[in-house]
Enzyme design. Structure first.
Site, PDB file in Angstrom:
ATOM      1  N   LEU A 244       0.832  -1.200   0.000  1.00  0.00           N
ATOM      2  CA  LEU A 244       0.000   0.000   0.000  1.00  0.00           C
ATOM      3  C   LEU A 244       0.861   1.241   0.000  1.00  0.00           C
ATOM      4  O   LEU A 244       1.823   1.340   0.772  1.00  0.00           O
ATOM      5  CB  LEU A 244      -0.899   0.009   1.246  1.00  0.00           C
ATOM      6  N   SER A 245       0.525   2.223  -0.845  1.00  0.00           N
ATOM      7  CA  SER A 245       1.128   3.550  -0.827  1.00  0.00           C
ATOM      8  C   SER A 245       2.639   3.456  -1.029  1.00  0.00           C
ATOM      9  O   SER A 245       3.090   2.957  -2.058  1.00  0.00           O
ATOM     10  CB  SER A 245       0.748   4.269   0.470  1.00  0.00           C
ATOM     11  N   ALA A 246       3.445   3.885  -0.049  1.00  0.00           N
ATOM     12  CA  ALA A 246       4.895   3.725  -0.176  1.00  0.00           C
ATOM     13  C   ALA A 246       5.254   2.254  -0.306  1.00  0.00           C
ATOM     14  O   ALA A 246       6.197   1.886  -1.007  1.00  0.00           O
ATOM     15  CB  ALA A 246       5.602   4.336   1.025  1.00  0.00           C
TER      16      ALA A 246
END
Length: 363
Positions: free
Chosen positions: A145-147
């Protein structure tokens, strides 16, 4: 004729329950011991299901900023799914000494270069787990997720030979930024390499000549942290790698959400892009499945990325696959599916056979 839901319910009762019950807590993750030189100075945790056969699959799960491995596991429900379906998990974890916000450093060139930094640490973790726990090296997957999604993209780029498939949730294309200011610009959809330049960055990351992993991309249509244009950029970065057209092979509507699918010359699904209607920055969940829990960056939107990603990798039985048009509870209870002689994979005979196999009553 007995309704389909009743038939499957009775079959599933033979192995316990049709739907797993929500877990009240997450099983403890086990800290990974020494796993090599660890140039990225990362920590690692594993989860091994209580029952697993030979040649177990492995899913590498990468948390987002401000999160921990255990926290992301509780929210996403990965260990619950792994326990029920018998695959292993590896959770690399960022240290605050590397990044004060616990983000994987997807924007630092030295951390996303093959055999260097954080990507090499994660590769070393995978090698240890595969060797020690009888993992099938042909069934290793990565998601984040995300980074963590951007770092999953980096793992797929730098070690494509390691992975059968990857899933990027609210992430960014590989090597789209090389500094912190550039990272913020890319998250907002400003600047960045062209599609051709992104493709070249991907190809040069490993020099891969053979098969490439399949790719699943998930993004909220209202994401204000990592804007949705990044999801399209990821598809563009990978499209020519798989030799597919710009337009998807087909488009499916799943309630208010949309899934676009690209297939290769053999008809194999190689890229999929889920656009989650109205969702902000986070992981899509369907807590009704019994997997995951709502919280910061974890949104109950009626579709579980955890379950659907695992299903696309063959880790969850295909007979449980969600239909494109999800019926109401009353419709599902009363639905009667007729049997047609000579029907294909959608026929009731195939569905029942798959259910029997899942229940351990048919090989």
């Amino acid at each position: 004729m007995r309704s389909m839901s009743d038939t499957l319910a009775r079959l599933a009762a033979l192995r316990g329950t049709l739907r797993p019950q929500p877990r009240q807590d997450s099983p403890d993750l086990v800290a990974l011991g020494a796993f090599g030189s660890n140039p990225g100075n990362l920590a690692g945790y594993t989860y091994l299901p209580s029952k697993r056969g030979k040649n177990t699959a492995l899913v590498v799960v990468l948390h987002g900023c401000t999160q921990t491995a255990a926290g992301y596991d509780i929210g996403s429900g990965w260990s619950g799914l792994a326990e029920d379906y018998g695959f292993a998990l590896l959770f690399p974890e960022q240290r605050r000494a590397n990044n004060p916000n616990l983000c994987f450093n997807w924007f630092n060139p030295e951390d996303i270069r093959r055999d260097h930094g954080e990507v090499f640490s994660i590769r070393q973790m995978i090698a240890k787990v595969v060797a020690e726990y009888g993992i099938d090296s042909r069934r290793v997957f990565v998601t984040g997720l995300s980074a963590g999604g951007a770092m999953a993209a980096a793992m797929l780029a730098t070690y494509p030979e390691v992975f059968a498939g990857g899933a990027i949730i609210a992430g960014l294309p590989y090597a789209s930024a090389a500094t912190i200011p550039e990272a913020f610009d890319r998250m907002r959809g400003h600047g960045g390499p062209t599609a051709g330049e992104l493709e070249l960055l991907l190809r040069n990351a490993s020099g891969r000549q053979g098969r490439w992993p399949t790719l699943s991309v998930w993004h909220g249509s209202s994401d204000r942290t990592v804007v949705p244009s990044n999801a399209n950029a990821i598809v563009e970065q990978w499209r020519n790698i798989h030799g597919i057209d710009a337009s998807p092979s087909r488009v499916e509507n799943i309630g208010p959400h949309q899934r676009r699918i690209w297939t290769d010359a053999h008809g194999t699904e190689v890229i999929e892009l889920y656009t989650i209607a109205g969702m902000d920055h986070g992981t899509p969940l369907d807590v009704g499945t019994g997997y995951g829990a709502s919280g910061p960056f974890m949104f109950d939107v009626g579709i579980s990325s955890t379950v659907e990603i695992a299903r696309s990798w063959g880790l969850v039985p295909s007979f449980e696959k969600r239909s494109n048009a999800k019926p109401s509870a009353a419709q599902a209870e009363n639905a009667v599916v007729p049997f047609t002689a000579g029907s294909d994979r959608g026929g009731i005979q195939k569905v029942i056979e798959d259910a029997l196999r899942s229940a351990g009553l048919l090989r």
